[in-house]
Design an enzyme around this catalytic site. Structure first.
Site, PDB file in Angstrom:
ATOM      1  N   SER A 143      26.201  -0.070 -11.332  1.00  0.00           N
ATOM      2  CA  SER A 143      24.824   0.202 -10.566  1.00  0.00           C
ATOM      3  C   SER A 143      23.781  -0.717 -11.457  1.00  0.00           C
ATOM      4  CB  SER A 143      24.660   1.643 -10.523  1.00  0.00           C
ATOM      5  OG  SER A 143      23.591   1.745  -9.312  1.00  0.00           O
ATOM      6  N   GLU A 238      29.921   2.117   0.319  1.00  0.00           N
ATOM      7  CA  GLU A 238      28.527   2.259  -0.093  1.00  0.00           C
ATOM      8  C   GLU A 238      27.515   1.240   0.257  1.00  0.00           C
ATOM      9  OE1 GLU A 238      28.295   0.816  -4.377  1.00  0.00           O
ATOM     10  OE2 GLU A 238      30.422   0.919  -4.174  1.00  0.00           O
ATOM     11  N   HIS A 268      29.664   5.097  -4.076  1.00  0.00           N
ATOM     12  CA  HIS A 268      28.948   4.140  -5.097  1.00  0.00           C
ATOM     13  C   HIS A 268      29.394   4.808  -6.741  1.00  0.00           C
ATOM     14  CE1 HIS A 268      25.842   1.736  -7.017  1.00  0.00           C
ATOM     15  NE2 HIS A 268      25.397   3.017  -7.525  1.00  0.00           N
TER      16      HIS A 268
END
Length: 296
Positions: A143, A238, A268
């Site tokens: 991320s 996601e 995610h």
């Protein structure tokens, strides 16, 4: 085909409580869901001081301590920690046969850009000062940690440093301008990441008046030439799917050796829950083989 029972259980874990509000509550929640499953009993942990940046070493039995996965956790630059990502990082090290060094970089909004990047650079310099060659270092991040990994690679290249052997990017957030189509098309399937949340995170991370198109915060817009081999791991369910697919295309156009792996029905940063998710373990095995190949 993905085991819908397993991913369904992870979705239930994530949805068991109302969405947290405020930085303190969000930080507590990511610790809770990231640490839902215990650390393997055979992992050896050791605290590290990386020239003022807190870190944590881990080593699984049989791993080569002379090779290191330097890892930057996710959490939108505003949450996440060594503890929340410990199971992911330690099992990635086992799969790669390396020692790992997880970094507790400074978080926004208390410490906006470039604090996290400065800490990442200091951690890499710490490894080099230990005498570990760049060719025996792999970078990794999920991320925001994936975006930070790419920002570090850019900084090292511009400084004329020898680059790490490779980098593993999990569900990377590569575009703080939020222009990806899947922010809308995958909104209903993603239990974690939505546009309003990303807008809040970006506003917290970027100093007032800072341009979100700056490649140090939106590496999708960076010059990727000369970067080491990259593995991009992402789930099909996601909202940041387009951040991964567009980035892989841009990197490939710049002649970077990039592998894009899209796992059907995954969410995610799904390798976080590898202990109870077969696809998470498969992603770790793929990443481990990738790092072993390039660190050899």
């Amino acid at each position: 085909m993905a085991d819908q029972t397993e991913i369904g259980a992870i979705r239930a874990l994530l949805g068991a409580k109302p969405r947290p509000v405020g930085w303190d509550e969000r930080r507590r929640r990511i610790e809770e869901v990231g640490g839902a499953f215990p650390l393997a009993a055979d992992i050896v942990l050791e605290a590290a001081d990386c020239d003022g940046v807190p870190g944590e070493w881990s080593l699984a039995p049989g791993s080569n301590a002379d090779r290191v996965l330097l890892y930057f956790h996710g959490g939108g630059y505003c949450s996440g920690s060594i503890a929340s990502h410990r199971t992911l990082v330690t099992e990635a090290g086992r799969a790669a046969g390396t020692r790992t060094l997880a970094i507790a970089y400074r978080l926004a909004p208390e410490n906006p850009f470039p604090a996290a990047l400065d800490d990442a650079r200091r951690a890499f310099a710490f490894l080099r000062k230990m005498g570990i060659p760049s060719g025996r270092i792999a970078l990794g991040g999920d991320s925001a940690g994936g975006g930070l990994t790419l920002a570090l690679l850019q900084a090292l290249r511009e400084e004329g440093e020898t680059l790490p052997a490779c980098a593993w990017l999990v569900s990377p957030w590569t575009d703080l301008t939020l222009s990806g189509a899947t922010l809308a098309t995958k909104d209903a399937t993603d239990p974690l990441i939505h546009r309003g949340y990303l807008e809040e995170l970006a506003a917290a991370y970027l100093p007032a008046g800072f341009d979100a198109r700056d490649p140090r915060v939106s590496p999708l817009l960076a010059n990727m030439a000369g970067l080491p081999p990259l593995l991009v791991t992402v789930g099909s369910d996601e909202t940041l799917l387009a951040d991964a697919t567009r980035f892989a295309a841009v990197a490939g156009e710049a002649d970077v050796a990039v592998t894009l792996s899209i796992y059907p029905h995954m969410i995610h940063a799904f390798p976080l829950w590898n202990a109870h998710l077969a696809e998470g373990r498969a992603a770790l095995a793929e990443a481990g083989a990738f790092m072993r190949r390039h660190l050899a």
